[in-house]
Design a protein around this motif. Structure first.
Motif, short mmCIF file in Angstrom:
data_model
loop_
_atom_site.label_atom_id
_atom_site.label_comp_id
_atom_site.label_asym_id
_atom_site.label_seq_id
_atom_site.Cartn_x
_atom_site.Cartn_y
_atom_site.Cartn_z
N ASP A 293 60.32 111.37 6.98
CA ASP A 293 60.28 112.29 5.77
C ASP A 293 60.55 113.61 6.08
O ASP A 293 59.89 114.17 6.90
CB ASP A 293 58.91 111.98 5.03
CG ASP A 293 58.93 112.64 3.68
OD1 ASP A 293 60.08 113.34 3.16
OD2 ASP A 293 57.71 112.79 2.95
N PRO A 294 62.01 114.06 5.68
CA PRO A 294 61.84 115.52 6.00
C PRO A 294 60.98 116.57 5.44
O PRO A 294 60.81 117.73 6.13
CB PRO A 294 63.39 115.77 5.15
CG PRO A 294 63.98 114.33 5.28
CD PRO A 294 62.77 113.53 5.02
N ALA A 295 60.30 116.35 4.18
CA ALA A 295 58.95 117.20 3.93
C ALA A 295 58.21 117.37 4.89
O ALA A 295 57.32 118.13 4.35
CB ALA A 295 58.88 116.45 2.52
N THR A 296 58.14 116.60 5.81
CA THR A 296 56.86 116.80 6.88
C THR A 296 57.46 117.39 8.08
O THR A 296 56.59 117.43 9.04
CB THR A 296 56.50 115.26 7.32
OG1 THR A 296 57.34 114.42 7.79
CG2 THR A 296 55.88 114.33 5.95
N VAL A 297 58.53 117.97 8.10
CA VAL A 297 59.00 118.43 9.35
C VAL A 297 59.45 120.15 8.97
O VAL A 297 59.67 120.48 8.04
CB VAL A 297 60.48 117.83 9.26
CG1 VAL A 297 61.09 118.44 10.83
CG2 VAL A 297 60.11 116.41 9.95
#
Length: 222
Positions: A164-168
């Motif tokens: 998930d890019p939202a966690t990076v």
């Protein structure tokens, strides 16, 4: 919740006294390239062999494969020499910040426009080890396209099982770092330990600007 923090190396986590940019510029100017400081800055943070080819062309040099390889070989040799004689050092507070993030269960990855041979030289000189100081790394010569493309971010995400890019978050000191993060769809964090100002990062579209990596653990806690 943040699961992965991705960091550039030179100018973001390590102080190399701007040697990489001195050597990059010299590698092209010694072949006759001439360009402005603003033109040169556009290639900071990008994969170095690609940057050399582009700077030669911008600088008015007819680029053949032989000339490109000659400049690239000189760049690698000179960078190895200067880094061996006077190794880069971690920027203030960086090692504590990385340890703090990892202590919270956040994975730490390094990305760089350096080739693997140069990156490993730097990491070895500083005593930074995989699974001790950081969890994964990716270099410009290990992906199809280096920065400003997002390939290195995607590679460390895949290696660490982060989907998930939202966690990076991706942290860097150059415009190329910001562009790479935005193309990856992750949170872009600019740090003022390089050559860009807060205004520069705002223009590039960074989501957050910090004085240094040392401030990241507190910033991502909020």
């Amino acid at each position: 919740m943040i699961e992965l923090a991705v960091f550039d190396m030179a100018g973001t986590t390590i102080d190399d006294r701007d040697e990489v940019y001195r050597v990059l510029r010299e590698a092209t100017e010694r072949e006759g390239a001439r360009y402005t400081d603003d033109q040169f800055q556009q290639w900071m943070g990008t994969e170095k062999k690609w940057a050399i080819g582009n700077l030669l062309r911008i600088g008015g040099v007819e680029v053949t494969e032989q000339l490109h390889e000659k400049a690239w070989a000189w760049f690698r040799e000179e960078l190895r020499r200067t880094y061996t004689e006077n190794p880069p050092q971690p920027l203030p507070g960086v090692e504590n910040a990385l340890a703090t993030l990892r202590g919270r269960g956040i994975k730490v990855a390094l990305t760089t426009g350096f080739s693997r041979e140069i990156a490993d030289l730097i990491l070895s000189a500083m005593g930074w080890e995989p699974r001790k100081t950081f969890d994964a790394s990716s270099c410009g010569d290990e992906v199809r396209d280096g920065r400003p493309e997002p390939d290195m971010i995607f590679k460390v995400m895949e290696n660490l099982g982060i989907d998930d890019p939202a966690t990076v978050v991706s942290v860097g000191d150059t415009a190329a770092d910001v562009q790479s993060a935005l193309r990856a769809g992750v949170t872009s964090v600019g740090v003022l330990t390089g050559h860009l100002t807060r205004g520069d990062f705002g223009t590039e579209g960074a989501h957050l600007v910090l004085d240094s990596v040392a401030d990241l653990p507190e910033a991502v806690r909020k």
